[in-house]
Design a protein around this motif. Structure first.
Motif, PDB file in Angstrom:
ATOM      1  N   ASP A  84       0.808  -1.213   0.000  1.00 36.61           N
ATOM      2  CA  ASP A  84       0.000   0.000   0.000  1.00 36.61           C
ATOM      3  C   ASP A  84       0.849   1.274   0.000  1.00 36.61           C
ATOM      4  OD1 ASP A  84       1.044  -0.118   2.534  1.00 36.61           O
ATOM      5  OD2 ASP A  84      -0.841   0.287   3.574  1.00 36.61           O
ATOM      6  N   ARG A  85       2.154   1.141  -0.188  1.00 36.38           N
ATOM      7  CA  ARG A  85       3.044   2.296  -0.095  1.00 36.38           C
ATOM      8  C   ARG A  85       2.701   3.355  -1.147  1.00 36.38           C
ATOM      9  NH1 ARG A  85       5.430   6.200   2.391  1.00 36.38           N
ATOM     10  NH2 ARG A  85       7.336   6.968   1.414  1.00 36.38           N
ATOM     11  N   ARG A 130      -0.201   5.451   0.142  1.00 29.16           N
ATOM     12  CA  ARG A 130       0.184   6.218   1.327  1.00 29.16           C
ATOM     13  C   ARG A 130       1.123   7.358   0.958  1.00 29.16           C
ATOM     14  NH1 ARG A 130       3.266   4.079   4.633  1.00 29.16           N
ATOM     15  NH2 ARG A 130       3.746   2.053   3.696  1.00 29.16           N
ATOM     16  N   ASP A 136      -0.789  10.227  -0.371  1.00 30.17           N
ATOM     17  CA  ASP A 136      -1.430  10.951   0.735  1.00 30.17           C
ATOM     18  C   ASP A 136      -0.429  11.867   1.431  1.00 30.17           C
ATOM     19  OD1 ASP A 136      -3.812   9.673   0.195  1.00 30.17           O
ATOM     20  OD2 ASP A 136      -3.520   8.113   1.721  1.00 30.17           O
ATOM     21  N   GLU A 137       0.798  11.391   1.616  1.00 31.83           N
ATOM     22  CA  GLU A 137       1.829  12.211   2.240  1.00 31.83           C
ATOM     23  C   GLU A 137       2.173  13.416   1.372  1.00 31.83           C
ATOM     24  OE1 GLU A 137       5.055   9.540   2.862  1.00 31.83           O
ATOM     25  OE2 GLU A 137       3.919   8.261   4.232  1.00 31.83           O
TER      26      GLU A 137
END
Length: 435
Positions: free
Chosen positions: A387-388, A391, A394-395
């Motif tokens: 899921d990196r 994520r 999102d970051e």
């Protein structure tokens, strides 16, 4: 008088939605990640097996191991394997990088059992027969003779040598003399020792049910088991700080500039801000480095800034290829643009453009089955979770211009960069190469 039509504004880039995924570690230690992306009725297979070349001769042995991995087993010869894949409409190939043995496959979704069956048979019982190794060795010797004359490779290896000393673990192209001396028995021994499932990763992407795909892999690769204890993980030696070293190639028409400095790890909270700072600095066609060195002053054929992995250390790598007479000017302009990152921090507009670029390139990379397979494998081999990708996006969305300015001030000080200039450096002075 003609009027130039204005391009409409770019709309929002859709973020890639996380598809259904299964993530299982088999009893052998092999990690299997299957992802459903049913855009077309096809399937992609990617396998990465870690390699550790503790010597330059070992790197040559691993090169021939990859070249002969799919060239026959006790049950099927090379022609039979190729015919079986062709009848299924599938392709399977093996390759080697400095750190990984890789196998890539693709074909109709219905051919996934065939791909996995051939893969499992070769991983367990590849013959690496004397004639196959001999033919692969002769072919590889001819290929590296050409590859080792390429300035890009020479510059990369010169940089590695200056930073770390001799480091076979980062040798992508073996040396010709080492290849010529490799025996078939060495290749077979390397297969027994190095081709092991613990720490290996298998990725399956396509028009498939993730759970069923993992089951197929478990059955097809069930006989692939590790032998003995796994070797220790390699670590990068401490980076030297040699400044900028001139490496003279008399009469060279071009010069290669390679500079690096350590960066944050990909899992560091500040990595997203550093990513945007690097894009602004030299990561795409509208970056400051490209605009100044290449477009405004016409000094370099190519210049860029990117993240490179030096084993377990991530670095910011600056590269420029230029005419010999332009090397000094290129270095001066690179120094100027580096210093400008602290003196003139990236603006809100530059930050937003970089964010949209990264988001758009990620969406493009994950728009196909091949892209998803490659991105997923890269994340896993870098020690990140499936899921990196989501994520990280999102970051990126939460990074502020102040965050990017802080990263720019910290990581783009010219005095922190070290490396080499490879070319006809007779006309370069210490002042030219002083960052």
């Amino acid at each position: 008088m003609t009027r130039t039509a204005l391009l409409p504004p770019v709309g929002p880039v859709p973020e890639p939605a996380p598809p259904p995924t299964a993530d299982v570690r088999l009893p052998s230690g092999l990690r299997v990640v299957a992802l459903r992306h049913a855009s077309v009725p096809m399937a992609e297979l990617r396998l990465a097996v870690p390699l550790d070349a503790d010597g330059f001769r070992t790197a040559a042995v691993h090169e021939l191991l990859a070249a002969t991995l799919l060239r026959g087993t006790p049950r099927h010869d090379q022609e039979t394997i190729a015919d079986g894949l062709a009848r299924a409409g599938a392709l399977l190939s093996a390759s080697r990088s400095s750190r990984w043995l890789g196998v890539s496959g693709s074909g109709p979704a219905a051919a996934l059992p065939t791909l996995l069956g051939v893969l499992g048979e070769c991983l367990v019982g590849a013959r690496h027969a004397d004639p196959a190794v001999r033919a692969a060795r002769e072919r590889a010797v001819r290929q590296v003779a050409t590859a080792r004359r390429q300035p890009h490779l020479l510059a990369t290896e010169a940089l590695t040598g200056r930073l770390y000393g001799p480091l076979p673990r980062m040798t992508d192209v073996p040396h010709r003399a080492d290849l010529a001396a490799v025996t078939a028995e060495e290749v077979r021994a390397a297969h027994r020792d190095a081709v092991r499932p613990d720490r290996a990763v298998l990725v399956l992407v396509g028009d498939l049910d993730p759970g069923q795909a993992v089951g197929l892999a478990a059955r097809a690769l069930g006989e692939w088991r590790p032998a003995g204890t796994p070797p220790p993980l390699p670590h990068t030696p401490r980076i030297r700080r040699p400044g900028v070293t001139r490496i003279h190639r008399p009469g060279a028409a071009q010069s290669q500039i390679r500079l690096v400095r350590p960066a944050l790890g990909r899992d560091h909270p500040g990595f997203a801000a550093l990513t945007l700072a690097n894009i602004v600095f030299g990561g795409y066609f509208s970056s400051r480095l490209v605009a100044d060195v290449r477009e405004r002053h016409g000094l370099a054929y190519r210049c860029e800034s990117a993240f490179h992995d030096h084993l377990d250390q991530l670095v910011i790598a600056l590269e420029a290829d230029t005419a010999t007479e332009s090397a000094a000017g290129t270095l001066r302009r690179m120094r100027h643009v580096l210093r400008g990152m602290a003196e003139r921090p990236p603006s809100a507009a530059e930050t937003e453009a970089a964010r949209r670029y990264v988001t758009g390139m990620t969406a493009l990379a994950t728009s196909s089955q091949q892209g998803w397979a490659s991105c997923l494998l890269l994340s896993l081999t870098l020690g990140q979770e499936p899921d990196r990708i989501g994520r990280f996006l999102d970051e990126l969305a939460t990074v502020t211009p102040a965050d990017v300015a802080a990263a720019a001030a910290r990581f783009y000080d010219p005095t922190d960069y070290h490396g080499v200039v490879l070319g006809d450096t007779a006309h370069l002075t210490e002042t030219d190469t002083a960052l």
